[in-house]
Design an enzyme around this catalytic site. Structure first.
Site, PDB file in Angstrom:
ATOM      1  CG  ASP A 206      12.124  -0.985  33.811  1.00 31.88           C
ATOM      2  OD1 ASP A 206      11.352  -1.934  34.009  1.00 31.88           O
ATOM      3  OD2 ASP A 206      13.005  -0.647  34.625  1.00 31.88           O
TER       4      ASP A 206
ATOM      5  CG  ASP B  25     -10.707  24.137  50.460  1.00 32.61           C
ATOM      6  OD1 ASP B  25     -10.772  24.009  49.210  1.00 32.61           O
ATOM      7  OD2 ASP B  25     -11.628  23.799  51.205  1.00 32.61           O
TER       8      ASP B  25
ATOM      9  CD  GLN C 293       2.101  -0.619  51.930  1.00 37.73           C
ATOM     10  OE1 GLN C 293       3.222  -0.233  51.643  1.00 37.73           O
ATOM     11  NE2 GLN C 293       1.857  -1.299  53.030  1.00 37.73           N
TER      12      GLN C 293
ATOM     13  CG  ASP D 221      14.914  -4.998  36.444  1.00 38.46           C
ATOM     14  OD1 ASP D 221      14.090  -5.447  35.627  1.00 38.46           O
ATOM     15  OD2 ASP D 221      14.662  -4.061  37.220  1.00 38.46           O
TER      16      ASP D 221
ATOM     17  CE  LYS E  61      16.252  -2.984  39.590  1.00 35.57           C
ATOM     18  NZ  LYS E  61      15.154  -2.112  39.182  1.00 35.57           N
TER      19      LYS E  61
HETATM   20  C1  R5P Z   1      11.414  -2.356  39.151  1.00 34.19           C
HETATM   21  O1  R5P Z   1      11.486  -3.566  39.122  1.00 34.19           O
HETATM   22  C2  R5P Z   1      10.792  -1.579  38.048  1.00 34.19           C
HETATM   23  O2  R5P Z   1      10.602  -2.372  36.927  1.00 34.19           O
HETATM   24  C3  R5P Z   1      11.653  -0.381  37.662  1.00 34.19           C
HETATM   25  O3  R5P Z   1      12.894  -0.835  37.177  1.00 34.19           O
HETATM   26  C4  R5P Z   1      11.871   0.534  38.810  1.00 34.19           C
HETATM   27  O4  R5P Z   1      10.663   0.811  39.480  1.00 34.19           O
HETATM   28  C5  R5P Z   1      12.480   1.824  38.338  1.00 34.19           C
HETATM   29  O5  R5P Z   1      12.701   2.648  39.447  1.00 34.19           O
HETATM   30  P1  R5P Z   1      13.857   3.734  39.416  1.00 34.19           P
HETATM   31  O6  R5P Z   1      13.659   4.577  38.194  1.00 34.19           O
HETATM   32  O7  R5P Z   1      13.651   4.528  40.687  1.00 34.19           O
HETATM   33  O8  R5P Z   1      15.166   3.012  39.424  1.00 34.19           O
END
Ligand code: R5P
Length: 317
Positions: free
Chosen positions: A243, A67, A125, A194, A217
């Site tokens: 990032d 399962d 969340q 961003d 961004k």
């Molecule tokens: C958002 O502020 C995070 O630092 C990432 O830039 C974001 O989660 C990247 O998500 P995705 O690849 O879907 O654009």
């Protein structure tokens, strides 16, 4: 100690209702246990710490339970030892495996259990957006704390989540690892895609000895982002986008296209957590190279954050 942003190297952000408890130095051995979401990192961590690695059987019968339920069995002793359990909480089944392993380690008599969650899934969340919702990050925190003495994680979605843990919970920075990679590359500039990523770019730039800049961004929805116009000094240059997470790759691709439009010669994209969901592979064709760490295993995993977690574990005392 900074309670908001992650610190580099052995530095960390601490959460948890409690203040840092200074424990006596380990008297037993440190034993590293790896869940199946984090095996390469767990092995690398054991090497960094010069400690034993405890293998885990994942199946009782070949092929596992029909399962699909998880099964774990520790194949080495941890009684009286300081156990370090490494397991990313993504995808969902890995959460169940984390709880099974933590419980098995406790039942086997470990003296202390440090849970390392390299990528803390469910961090988004982190509050109740609509009445009746679960605050999923808190749910995970509560359950991890049932067996763990402390928790270490990396590039968590919101450092405030650390305060949801009823045990000491700390964020270790993964940026030194990306900075080391950039240092060995031809990148001329580190770029944050961003505003949120500026602190990451600044840290990776410091380690790599490169300058940094950033874009702004606007997120339209989970799949679409827009970059505000900004003139960058990138003509003929190699640029490393940094990032915390690449998920769909939308943010990275939008930044990469902007860099190309402004004449960048080469664009690489580096992240701590490479989730690469949805159309990520297609989106990331906008980059010459994609690099992720081993907090989440993928085809783009090229950098280990084991040295960063090892330093944090040594600093626990
Ligand atoms: C958002 O502020 C995070 O630092 C990432 O830039 C974001 O989660 C990247 O998500 P995705 O690849 O879907 O654009």
């Amino acid at each position: 100690m900074n309670a908001r942003g992650p610190l580099s190297g052995s530095g960390y952000v601490q959460g948890g209702g409690a203040s840092l408890e200074i424990r006596p130095p380990s008297c037993g051995l440190v034993k590293v246990v790896g869940g199946s979401a984090s095996l390469p990192l767990a092995r690398a961590l054991a090497t960094e710490l010069h400690s034993d690695f405890v293998d885990v059987a994942q199946e009782r019968h070949p092929g596992g339970f029909p399962d699909g339920e998880r099964y774990v069995r520790l194949l080495g002793p941890v009684a009286g030892d300081h156990a370090v359990l490494v397991q990313t909480t993504w995808p969902d089944l890995m959460i169940v495996e984390l709880f099974l392993l933590a419980d098995a380690i406790r039942d086997a008599g470990a003296r202390r259990l440090t849970v390392v969650v390299p990528y803390f899934g469910y961090g988004r969340q982190d509050k109740r957006f609509l009445e009746g919702e679960a605050v999923s990050a808190k749910t995970l925190a509560k359950h991890i704390a049932l067996d763990a003495d402390e928790m270490l994680t990396m590039a968590i979605h919101n450092p405030d989540i650390l305060h949801m843990f009823p045990i000491p919970a700390r964020e270790v920075s993964g940026m030194p690892a990306l900075g080391r990679y950039i240092k060995g590359s031809d990148a001329d500039l580190v770029l944050a895609p961003d505003g949120n990523a500026i602190r990451f770019a600044r840290e990776a730039a410091k380690v790599s000895g490169r300058p940094y800049d950033h874009l702004e961004k606007e997120r339209i929805d989970s799949y679409t982002v827009k970059i505000a116009p900004k003139k960058l000094d990138v003509r003929g240059k190699s640029v490393a986008i940094v990032d915390d997470v690449i998920s769909t790759g939308g943010t990275t691709a939008t930044a990469a296209k902007e860099l190309r439009a402004q004449g960048a010669r080469r664009v690489s994209a580096l992240c701590v957590h490479g989730l690469f969901v949805g159309k990520a592979a297609e989106n990331l064709t906008a980059c010459d190279e994609v690099v992720a760490t081993d907090t989440v295993n993928s085809a783009y995993t090229k950098v280990s954050v084991a040295p960063e977690f090892a330093a944090a574990i040594r600093a626990l005392g």
